[in-house]
Design a protein around this motif. Structure first.
Motif, PDB file in Angstrom:
ATOM      1  N   LEU A 573     -19.919  13.500  21.096  1.00 44.70           N
ATOM      2  CA  LEU A 573     -19.933  14.527  22.083  1.00 44.70           C
ATOM      3  C   LEU A 573     -19.201  15.479  20.852  1.00 44.70           C
ATOM      4  CD1 LEU A 573     -20.061  16.821  24.162  1.00 44.70           C
ATOM      5  CD2 LEU A 573     -17.864  15.605  24.915  1.00 44.70           C
ATOM      6  N   TYR A 574     -18.005  14.933  20.385  1.00 45.24           N
ATOM      7  CA  TYR A 574     -17.064  15.817  19.578  1.00 45.24           C
ATOM      8  C   TYR A 574     -17.498  16.139  18.104  1.00 45.24           C
ATOM      9  CZ  TYR A 574     -13.425  16.667  23.151  1.00 45.24           C
ATOM     10  OH  TYR A 574     -12.864  17.155  24.050  1.00 45.24           O
ATOM     11  N   LEU A 575     -18.295  15.193  17.646  1.00 42.44           N
ATOM     12  CA  LEU A 575     -18.993  15.188  16.274  1.00 42.44           C
ATOM     13  C   LEU A 575     -20.146  16.280  16.394  1.00 42.44           C
ATOM     14  CD1 LEU A 575     -19.400  11.624  15.043  1.00 42.44           C
ATOM     15  CD2 LEU A 575     -17.582  13.497  14.215  1.00 42.44           C
ATOM     16  N   ILE A 576     -20.765  16.290  17.465  1.00 42.09           N
ATOM     17  CA  ILE A 576     -21.911  17.149  17.453  1.00 42.09           C
ATOM     18  C   ILE A 576     -21.409  18.532  17.734  1.00 42.09           C
ATOM     19  CG2 ILE A 576     -23.923  18.143  19.044  1.00 42.09           C
ATOM     20  CD1 ILE A 576     -24.500  15.274  19.582  1.00 42.09           C
ATOM     21  N   LEU A 577     -20.286  18.805  18.691  1.00 47.95           N
ATOM     22  CA  LEU A 577     -19.728  20.331  18.887  1.00 47.95           C
ATOM     23  C   LEU A 577     -19.101  20.598  17.663  1.00 47.95           C
ATOM     24  CD1 LEU A 577     -18.016  19.497  22.320  1.00 47.95           C
ATOM     25  CD2 LEU A 577     -19.879  21.229  21.753  1.00 47.95           C
ATOM     26  N   GLY A 578     -18.505  19.825  16.671  1.00 48.68           N
ATOM     27  CA  GLY A 578     -17.798  20.272  15.706  1.00 48.68           C
ATOM     28  C   GLY A 578     -18.644  20.874  14.531  1.00 48.68           C
ATOM     29  N   MET A 579     -19.816  20.315  14.592  1.00 48.11           N
ATOM     30  CA  MET A 579     -20.844  20.888  13.621  1.00 48.11           C
ATOM     31  C   MET A 579     -21.164  22.495  14.064  1.00 48.11           C
ATOM     32  SD  MET A 579     -23.964  18.105  13.244  1.00 48.11           S
ATOM     33  CE  MET A 579     -23.414  16.424  12.904  1.00 48.11           C
ATOM     34  N   PHE A 580     -20.825  22.977  15.116  1.00 48.56           N
ATOM     35  CA  PHE A 580     -20.957  24.431  15.443  1.00 48.56           C
ATOM     36  C   PHE A 580     -19.607  25.044  15.912  1.00 48.56           C
ATOM     37  CE2 PHE A 580     -24.706  21.508  16.677  1.00 48.56           C
ATOM     38  CZ  PHE A 580     -25.678  22.248  15.803  1.00 48.56           C
ATOM     39  N   VAL A 581     -18.944  24.546  16.480  1.00 51.49           N
ATOM     40  CA  VAL A 581     -17.667  25.198  17.164  1.00 51.49           C
ATOM     41  C   VAL A 581     -16.243  24.962  16.300  1.00 51.49           C
ATOM     42  CG1 VAL A 581     -16.395  25.454  19.488  1.00 51.49           C
ATOM     43  CG2 VAL A 581     -18.780  24.980  19.445  1.00 51.49           C
ATOM     44  N   GLU A 582     -15.428  26.046  16.329  1.00 52.26           N
ATOM     45  CA  GLU A 582     -14.412  25.756  15.620  1.00 52.26           C
ATOM     46  C   GLU A 582     -13.232  24.868  16.581  1.00 52.26           C
ATOM     47  OE1 GLU A 582     -10.057  26.980  15.553  1.00 52.26           O
ATOM     48  OE2 GLU A 582     -11.314  27.493  17.031  1.00 52.26           O
ATOM     49  N   PRO A 583     -12.653  24.281  15.619  1.00 58.00           N
ATOM     50  CA  PRO A 583     -11.788  23.111  16.426  1.00 58.00           C
ATOM     51  C   PRO A 583     -10.907  23.444  17.457  1.00 58.00           C
ATOM     52  CG  PRO A 583     -11.416  22.943  14.081  1.00 58.00           C
ATOM     53  CD  PRO A 583     -12.428  24.260  14.307  1.00 58.00           C
ATOM     54  N   ILE A 584     -10.164  24.532  17.502  1.00 63.68           N
ATOM     55  CA  ILE A 584      -9.138  25.003  18.730  1.00 63.68           C
ATOM     56  C   ILE A 584      -9.881  25.342  19.693  1.00 63.68           C
ATOM     57  CG2 ILE A 584      -7.170  26.202  19.447  1.00 63.68           C
ATOM     58  CD1 ILE A 584      -6.320  24.313  17.377  1.00 63.68           C
ATOM     59  N   MET A 614      -7.951  14.290  15.709  1.00 58.75           N
ATOM     60  CA  MET A 614      -8.671  13.766  14.496  1.00 58.75           C
ATOM     61  C   MET A 614     -10.066  13.936  14.820  1.00 58.75           C
ATOM     62  SD  MET A 614      -7.007   9.816  14.137  1.00 58.75           S
ATOM     63  CE  MET A 614      -7.957   9.220  12.595  1.00 58.75           C
ATOM     64  N   LEU A 615     -10.799  14.076  16.064  1.00 55.64           N
ATOM     65  CA  LEU A 615     -12.222  14.141  16.093  1.00 55.64           C
ATOM     66  C   LEU A 615     -12.317  15.764  15.607  1.00 55.64           C
ATOM     67  CD1 LEU A 615     -13.115  12.342  19.324  1.00 55.64           C
ATOM     68  CD2 LEU A 615     -13.884  11.872  17.155  1.00 55.64           C
ATOM     69  N   VAL A 616     -11.518  16.758  16.305  1.00 57.01           N
ATOM     70  CA  VAL A 616     -11.664  17.939  15.968  1.00 57.01           C
ATOM     71  C   VAL A 616     -11.439  18.391  14.293  1.00 57.01           C
ATOM     72  CG1 VAL A 616     -11.253  18.730  18.255  1.00 57.01           C
ATOM     73  CG2 VAL A 616      -9.527  18.915  16.559  1.00 57.01           C
ATOM     74  N   GLU A 617     -10.544  17.565  13.662  1.00 65.67           N
ATOM     75  CA  GLU A 617     -10.611  17.697  12.329  1.00 65.67           C
ATOM     76  C   GLU A 617     -11.921  17.392  11.489  1.00 65.67           C
ATOM     77  OE1 GLU A 617      -6.323  16.229  10.574  1.00 65.67           O
ATOM     78  OE2 GLU A 617      -7.143  14.656  11.966  1.00 65.67           O
ATOM     79  N   ILE A 618     -12.539  16.463  12.049  1.00 70.57           N
ATOM     80  CA  ILE A 618     -13.652  16.172  11.262  1.00 70.57           C
ATOM     81  C   ILE A 618     -14.673  17.555  11.468  1.00 70.57           C
ATOM     82  CG2 ILE A 618     -15.849  14.926  11.540  1.00 70.57           C
ATOM     83  CD1 ILE A 618     -14.233  12.653  12.766  1.00 70.57           C
ATOM     84  N   GLY A 619     -14.529  18.159  12.363  1.00 72.32           N
ATOM     85  CA  GLY A 619     -15.224  19.446  12.570  1.00 72.32           C
ATOM     86  C   GLY A 619     -14.950  20.270  11.390  1.00 72.32           C
ATOM     87  N   LEU A 620     -13.684  20.408  11.082  1.00 71.08           N
ATOM     88  CA  LEU A 620     -13.336  21.335   9.966  1.00 71.08           C
ATOM     89  C   LEU A 620     -13.977  20.933   8.699  1.00 71.08           C
ATOM     90  CD1 LEU A 620      -9.478  21.174  10.500  1.00 71.08           C
ATOM     91  CD2 LEU A 620     -10.910  23.211  10.579  1.00 71.08           C
ATOM     92  N   ILE A 621     -14.517  19.690   8.458  1.00 72.62           N
ATOM     93  CA  ILE A 621     -15.313  19.519   7.177  1.00 72.62           C
ATOM     94  C   ILE A 621     -16.774  19.178   7.372  1.00 72.62           C
ATOM     95  CG2 ILE A 621     -13.175  19.026   6.087  1.00 72.62           C
ATOM     96  CD1 ILE A 621     -13.566  16.009   6.467  1.00 72.62           C
ATOM     97  N   THR A 622     -17.451  19.218   8.489  1.00 71.14           N
ATOM     98  CA  THR A 622     -18.596  19.137   8.764  1.00 71.14           C
ATOM     99  C   THR A 622     -19.480  20.452   8.706  1.00 71.14           C
ATOM    100  OG1 THR A 622     -18.228  18.807  10.927  1.00 71.14           O
ATOM    101  CG2 THR A 622     -18.555  16.891   9.782  1.00 71.14           C
TER     102      THR A 622
END
Length: 678
Positions: A573-584, A614-622
């Motif tokens: 869920l968070y990996l998919i969201l991280g591709m589109f949505v800013e972490p905070i 950590m999961l939202v951190e991944i979103g910063l670099i995907t």
């Protein structure tokens, strides 16, 4: 002699009026941050040196959080600093992208007017009833609550002038075109203050406001923007109208679909959350629930814990301007220069140290990207390795304490921020080790990715540590005051600001203009982050009222998923969201739904807080929305492509996921330090 076009002077006066709103908002927000810093320092030194505690700092700081958020909103809008998802609009033609952006601005105006209506009513209710705080100050609540209404009103006017300045209409036509908006503002203010008696129902008032905004959209921005404005609203109306009598699962899917639709149109996250929440209240909930918009706007951020955000952002902004990253990188370079890929290793360690004193991933990536990136490229590093390392190092900014993400998560999850900071230390150190291991394996498989290092004499290594010492001392001072119980996170942040100023002065990099710029950055970041929190709170009210989290828990329980399967589902869920949505934004949007699931699974919210970070951190670099990728692409001055940076991050993303599963298997790695500190 050239002649000015007709009405140029009048048009300039409109631009000047727009600038007045921007500067007023900017100055008020900066004053709010300054007042908060001064008040907290008075509390810290008064209590520590003279044994005298204040009775007002905590309460006043909470009110200042609200004031900075709302009074700074017009400043954020004028700088176009609201976070938005532009993966679609950025790929359109300039003309079409401009039309869509203008239309989303008008949607933001309409949403802001509805928020103004109900915040004004909430203010009036507390003024009439003489509601007061429960503290020793016994302050009339309408005084700090007035900053909400003033801020939203300034936001509406600033947005109107911003979108109007994009057009070249006759000035008198512009004034006429804004007339429906002025009527709308006057009506909702008078209605909110109960100064007019109408027989209009809630639905009629909403239709009236939306109709008046539509008229101004057509007159000010023209038919193309007007049609786009309508096309943006039609799917929202359809989503909620056609599911008003549906079962809860269908309503949940409609809400999620509507939110993603709005985000993908480029509507700023703040206004997308507001619009989804308001639409759910309007179409699905009883009319009385609409009144809770004002209460949510006030209550969502009226807390002392959130005062830590402007303090740590200010500290990081001052340190960035002190060129601290250069000293940290050189010290790490001298210490690790002999290793193959030594500069890459040095970048990771320097990023870790800088993250520990700045608390910002973007600041860490930007500053280290300017310092270490060109150095590695000059030495012959592959761009993928060089900038992949810097992207990974940047993510440490919200894992190694202090962390803005932890400050946001703590109050929402009911977890002490100090415990979260303590819990982040071991995972942060292990992530540094994991990144170092990735570099070692990469250079072993592909020796040409990084050159052999150069040995540095011990005297040079020791001399290079001199520049790092003050920052390590500052880090120890901040974390030590927290974990020894001497200071709250907000107080530690304020002391950190003072320490950052002293370090900058010692390094002769401190200037008054630099301090103002740092205060401005703190006000800007605080306002747009916490406006997202307010929007998420409004949407969260609808989610809670419909009992969506509880039903989700029941649904998850009915699946009889194992603990591991549920954990994998959350990661996906968070990996998919991280591709589109800013972490905070991701944290604020998902917590109302995810936290009940976590509680039902019996997981420790402290442990999950670190995993979530950590999961939202991944979103910063995907890709496509990974903000660090764009930051590094920008600071590389076009020498390294976004694609190269994205490829370089892949091994580090794998390391992230591996460590997340390690912490799932051994949660004590996260909870060990907080437990022994009790």
């Amino acid at each position: 002699m050239s002649t000015l076009p007709k009405n140029t002077g009048a048009t300039d006066r409109l631009s000047q009026l727009s600038n007045i709103f921007e500067q007023t908002s900017r100055v008020l927000a900066i004053l709010g941050v300054t007042a908060m810093l001064g008040g907290v320092l008075i509390e810290v030194f008064g209590r520590s040196l003279f044994g005298v505690a204040t009775i007002w700092v905590t309460e006043v700081s909470s009110y200042l959080v609200v004031a900075i958020t709302f009074l700074g909103a017009a400043f954020v809008a004028s700088r176009d600093a609201h976070i938005r998802v532009d993966i679609i609009t950025s790929r359109l033609s300039v003309d079409l992208s401009t039309i869509i952006q203008s239309a989303t601005t008008w949607v933001s105006i309409a949403v802001s007017l509805l928020v103004l209506w109900k915040t004004q009513a909430f203010l009036t209710e507390n003024f009439v009833s003489d509601a007061r705080s429960w503290s020793l100050l016994n302050a009339p609540l309408w005084i700090p609550q007035s900053t909400v209404c003033i801020g939203v009103l300034m936001l509406v006017l600033s947005l109107c002038l911003k979108v109007g300045n994009e057009q070249n209409h006759n000035i008198y036509f512009k004034i006429l075109a804004y007339f429906p908006i002025l009527i709308s503002i006057g009506f909702i203010l008078l209605d909110g203050m109960e100064q007019i008696q109408t027989t209009l129902q809630l639905s009629q008032v909403v239709i009236l406001v939306m109709g008046l905004v539509s008229v101004s959209t057509l007159l000010v921005s023209g038919p193309k923007v007007f049609i786009t404005f309508i096309l943006l609203l039609i799917p929202v109306i359809a989503f909620f109208t056609f599911t008003s009598s549906s079962s809860l699962p269908f309503q949940s899917l409609a809400l999620i679909a509507c939110l993603f639709f709005l985000l993908l149109t480029g509507l700023p996250v703040t206004f997308a959350l507001f619009l989804v929440g308001i639409s759910a209240m309007y179409f699905w909930l009883p009319p009385v629930t609409f009144s809770y918009i004002g209460e949510r706007a006030w209550g969502a951020i009226n807390t002392f814990e959130l005062a830590a955000i402007p303090m740590f952002v200010l500290m990081g902004a001052i340190l960035v301007r002190s060129n601290a990253s250069t000293d940290m990188f050189m010290a790490a370079k001298n210490a690790l220069g002999r290793l193959r890929g030594g500069l890459a290793h040095a970048s990771i360690f320097a990023s870790g140290i800088f993250a520990a004193v700045s608390g910002s991933s973007l600041a860490t990536a930007a500053t280290m990207g300017r310092v270490a990136g060109p150095e590695m490229i000059k030495e012959g590093y592959r761009p993928e390795l060089a900038y992949g390392v810097l992207a990974a190092g940047g993510t440490l900014g919200i894992l190694i304490p202090p962390s803005i993400a932890m400050i946001v998560y703590g109050p929402l999850a009911g977890v002490p921020v100090t415990d979260l900071f303590l819990a982040g230390i071991i995972p942060g150190l292990l992530m540094i080790f994991a990144f170092v291991l990735v570099i070692a394996i990469w250079t072993l498989i592909d020796p040409k990715a990084a050159p052999t290092g150069h040995a540095v004499s011990w005297p040079d290594k020791i001399r290079s540590l001199k520049g790092v010492g003050p920052f390590l001392l500052l880090m120890l001072m901040i974390l030590g005051s927290l974990y020894m119980g001497f200071a709250t996170p907000t107080e530690a942040g304020a002391v950190g600001v003072l320490g950052a100023i002293l370090i900058s002065a010692f390094r002769r990099t401190f200037t008054f203009s630099g301090l103002i710029a740092a205060l401005e950055e703190a006000a800007l970041v605080t306002s747009f982050l916490l406006m997202i929190a307010v929007g998420a709170s409004v949407m969260g009210f609808a989610v809670d009222f419909l009992a969506m989290p509880q039903n989700l828990v029941q649904f998850v329980n009915s699946l009889n998923l194992s603990s591991l399967a549920l954990f994998v589902a959350i990661i996906v869920l968070y990996l998919i969201l991280g591709m589109f949505v800013e972490p905070i934004s991701m944290v604020l949007m998902t917590l109302p739904v995810v936290l009940p699931v976590i509680a039902a699974a019996g997981w420790d919210p402290l442990w999950f807080g670190i995993v979530l970070v950590m999961l939202v951190e991944i979103g910063l670099i995907t890709p496509p929305v990974g903000m660090i990728l764009y930051v590094l692409s920008g600071v590389s001055n076009g020498k390294v492509s976004l694609g190269q940076i994205s490829i370089g991050t892949l091994p580090f993303i794998f390391a992230f996921i591996s460590m997340i599963f390690l912490f799932f298997a051994f949660p004590a790695l996260v909870t060990f330090l907080p437990e022994i500190a009790k």
